[in-house]
Motif scaffolding. Sequence first.
Motif, PDB file in Angstrom:
ATOM      1  N   SER A 179       0.811  -1.225   0.000  1.00 37.31           N
ATOM      2  CA  SER A 179       0.000   0.000   0.000  1.00 37.31           C
ATOM      3  C   SER A 179       0.839   1.268   0.000  1.00 37.31           C
ATOM      4  CB  SER A 179      -0.933   0.006   1.214  1.00 37.31           C
ATOM      5  OG  SER A 179      -0.183  -0.030   2.412  1.00 37.31           O
ATOM      6  N   HIS A 180       2.126   1.161  -0.391  1.00 37.51           N
ATOM      7  CA  HIS A 180       3.000   2.329  -0.389  1.00 37.51           C
ATOM      8  C   HIS A 180       3.783   2.441  -1.690  1.00 37.51           C
ATOM      9  CE1 HIS A 180       2.402   1.615   3.933  1.00 37.51           C
ATOM     10  NE2 HIS A 180       2.638   2.893   4.086  1.00 37.51           N
ATOM     11  N   ILE A 181       4.080   3.682  -2.064  1.00 36.90           N
ATOM     12  CA  ILE A 181       5.041   3.978  -3.116  1.00 36.90           C
ATOM     13  C   ILE A 181       6.035   4.978  -2.536  1.00 36.90           C
ATOM     14  CG2 ILE A 181       5.416   5.050  -5.372  1.00 36.90           C
ATOM     15  CD1 ILE A 181       2.756   4.097  -6.272  1.00 36.90           C
ATOM     16  N   TYR A 182       7.318   4.798  -2.859  1.00 38.84           N
ATOM     17  CA  TYR A 182       8.363   5.674  -2.338  1.00 38.84           C
ATOM     18  C   TYR A 182       9.025   6.409  -3.504  1.00 38.84           C
ATOM     19  CZ  TYR A 182       7.598   2.427   1.478  1.00 38.84           C
ATOM     20  OH  TYR A 182       7.016   1.656   2.446  1.00 38.84           O
ATOM     21  N   ILE A 183       9.053   7.729  -3.398  1.00 42.92           N
ATOM     22  CA  ILE A 183       9.564   8.585  -4.477  1.00 42.92           C
ATOM     23  C   ILE A 183      10.604   9.552  -3.911  1.00 42.92           C
ATOM     24  CG2 ILE A 183       8.915  10.405  -6.124  1.00 42.92           C
ATOM     25  CD1 ILE A 183       6.213   8.992  -6.407  1.00 42.92           C
ATOM     26  N   GLU A 184      11.627   9.831  -4.709  1.00 39.96           N
ATOM     27  CA  GLU A 184      12.681  10.766  -4.301  1.00 39.96           C
ATOM     28  C   GLU A 184      13.051  11.649  -5.487  1.00 39.96           C
ATOM     29  OE1 GLU A 184      16.078   8.355  -3.340  1.00 39.96           O
ATOM     30  OE2 GLU A 184      16.373   7.749  -5.422  1.00 39.96           O
ATOM     31  N   ALA A 185      13.774  12.704  -5.196  1.00 35.14           N
ATOM     32  CA  ALA A 185      14.257  13.593  -6.256  1.00 35.14           C
ATOM     33  C   ALA A 185      15.460  12.972  -6.952  1.00 35.14           C
ATOM     34  CB  ALA A 185      14.637  14.948  -5.664  1.00 35.14           C
ATOM     35  N   SER A 186      15.600  13.249  -8.222  1.00 33.76           N
ATOM     36  CA  SER A 186      16.791  12.815  -8.949  1.00 33.76           C
ATOM     37  C   SER A 186      17.953  13.734  -8.605  1.00 33.76           C
ATOM     38  CB  SER A 186      16.532  12.858 -10.460  1.00 33.76           C
ATOM     39  OG  SER A 186      16.393  14.209 -10.896  1.00 33.76           O
ATOM     40  N   GLY A 187      19.174  13.257  -8.855  1.00 31.08           N
ATOM     41  CA  GLY A 187      20.344  14.091  -8.601  1.00 31.08           C
ATOM     42  C   GLY A 187      20.308  15.383  -9.404  1.00 31.08           C
TER      43      GLY A 187
ATOM     44  N   SER B  77      14.348  14.257  -0.241  1.00 26.25           N
ATOM     45  CA  SER B  77      13.236  13.819   0.602  1.00 26.25           C
ATOM     46  C   SER B  77      12.773  12.458   0.131  1.00 26.25           C
ATOM     47  CB  SER B  77      12.047  14.796   0.520  1.00 26.25           C
ATOM     48  OG  SER B  77      12.430  16.107   0.857  1.00 26.25           O
ATOM     49  N   GLY B  78      12.502  11.587   1.076  1.00 32.83           N
ATOM     50  CA  GLY B  78      11.814  10.346   0.755  1.00 32.83           C
ATOM     51  C   GLY B  78      10.326  10.615   0.863  1.00 32.83           C
ATOM     52  N   ILE B  79       9.621  10.630  -0.264  1.00 32.99           N
ATOM     53  CA  ILE B  79       8.189  10.920  -0.275  1.00 32.99           C
ATOM     54  C   ILE B  79       7.420   9.597  -0.210  1.00 32.99           C
ATOM     55  CG2 ILE B  79       6.287  11.998  -1.531  1.00 32.99           C
ATOM     56  CD1 ILE B  79       8.324  14.001  -0.587  1.00 32.99           C
TER      57      ILE B  79
ATOM     58  N   ALA C   4       9.407  21.590  -2.929  1.00 35.36           N
ATOM     59  CA  ALA C   4       9.826  21.539  -4.324  1.00 35.36           C
ATOM     60  C   ALA C   4       9.568  20.165  -4.935  1.00 35.36           C
ATOM     61  CB  ALA C   4      11.314  21.888  -4.442  1.00 35.36           C
ATOM     62  N   ILE C   5       9.866  19.126  -4.169  1.00 30.41           N
ATOM     63  CA  ILE C   5       9.661  17.764  -4.689  1.00 30.41           C
ATOM     64  C   ILE C   5       8.174  17.449  -4.802  1.00 30.41           C
ATOM     65  CG2 ILE C   5      10.110  15.319  -4.255  1.00 30.41           C
ATOM     66  CD1 ILE C   5      12.652  16.214  -2.757  1.00 30.41           C
ATOM     67  N   LEU C   6       7.398  17.869  -3.818  1.00 31.12           N
ATOM     68  CA  LEU C   6       5.957  17.620  -3.861  1.00 31.12           C
ATOM     69  C   LEU C   6       5.308  18.401  -5.007  1.00 31.12           C
ATOM     70  CD1 LEU C   6       3.646  16.127  -2.481  1.00 31.12           C
ATOM     71  CD2 LEU C   6       3.334  18.096  -0.986  1.00 31.12           C
ATOM     72  N   ASP C   7       5.800  19.608  -5.248  1.00 29.22           N
ATOM     73  CA  ASP C   7       5.286  20.404  -6.360  1.00 29.22           C
ATOM     74  C   ASP C   7       5.567  19.703  -7.692  1.00 29.22           C
ATOM     75  OD1 ASP C   7       4.192  22.911  -7.514  1.00 29.22           O
ATOM     76  OD2 ASP C   7       6.227  23.172  -8.262  1.00 29.22           O
TER      77      ASP C   7
END
Length: 478
Positions: A268-276, A287-289, A375-378
């Motif tokens: 029930s989870h997805i994990y997303i992060e910003a690229s370098g 951020s680990g989203i 910024a990442i959430l945007d």
Amino acid sequence: MIINDLNQIRNKKFKVIIIGSGLASFSSALKLEKSGIEVLILEAGKLEFDDSSNKFLKVESIGDHNGDFTGNRVRQFGGSSKIWGGNCNPMNSENFYDWPIKKEDLDQYTLEAKKFLLLKKNFFQEKINENLNIYNLAWSKLRVNENNYNYIKDSKFIHLSLDSTFLNFESSNPHTQVEFINCKKKNKIFQLKANFFILAAGGLENSRLLLLSKKVNQDLFNSSLPIGQYYMHHPFFSIGRGFINYKKLKKYFEDNHVKNTPIITCDSHIYIEASGLFIKKKKITNSGIYLSFENANENNDLFKQLRCFAPKLVKEIYDQIKSKEIYEINISTLQEQNPIKSNYISLSENLDPNGLPLARLFWKKQDSEINSCRAILDELGKLFVSENLGRIVTEEYLFDKSIKYEFTSGNHQMGGTRMGINYEDSVVDKNLKVHGIKNLFVAGSSVFRTSGHCHPTFTIVQLSLRLADDIIRYTNST
């Protein structure tokens, strides 16, 4: 072998003495054992948890952290492995931008670390678009417990003394080496010798014990060493909610050749992060989203709120809710924090039951944390809109500094004995050896130079296995 009476080893010189019995300690000890190197593990706690041990773990906290550190530190055989959630993921290349080592230096220990942590799932990190990646967590069931105690009991090379409180390092040749340690067991003080010493007592405790040694012998370490400085947490907080069309998300992943498409019915989870690239472009921390999925309910507050500014959209998704294509999502973040000198550990005037200063922590959250996750959430929100995957509603405090927000911090305690090249901004070198002291090493998250957003345990174990290899080489060369 279990050592119940330190008198029987007070004249013995071990190859290695390790202070602490958590995952950093145990992973190193097992590897040293395979090479026939005799190790003594000193654990201040007992085999079973004792409520009175919390008196040693209290922290005088100043700043933004008001939590109780006795809830995430353990003075017991196995250390914090007794209470950790088991979450593991490795740091990515971008996290090592300021370290004296690279990700590749630890990659060679990935399989060994997975085996030690009983991990069967492979890690992945895949590109969603040029700005965002999807990654995963693996869960370890490893707990250092009575089975490991019984293993040590029968070991010829690993020795364990419980209820043995480390007091300080000592040397008649300061700035050169440690000759012996003082420790306390059954109200008696003992001096124990070794060729090499590894301090692996935990994220906060490593700094505290080095500061205690410096207090006893001010000439032991170079005065420039920033012991206790650059301390970091992983603030964890809720940043938004929304809805997503899983069918469209799946198709988007397939069209963009993302192999690890999440299966909502299984996880029930997805994990997303910003690229370098995105981190550098926006000058942000990572951020680990965390996207947590729930079955959609058209009567909840989320859809009532959306009706106010997107009534046509809400009307369209009601049919999709009935066909179970739409899921609600709660969004939270595990946030990287910039390492700064003004977040630090020092010694308190409050004393533990042995009359030694407890830890004093000064820690404040930073604007960069909110700016980064915003910024990442945007960027994630733009992806939802452009591909019509769903919509995100962000928390108001991300845009209004006057609004206070709740967060959890302190579960991951990093920095304080950070790795580096220079005395002025680091305590240990790339091999975890304390600058200027040829036989003293530090293991654990306190050596992290930056925190990333990743759960620290996997990296801790990789570093500890690498440290064991270094000590094996040092031992074989002498």
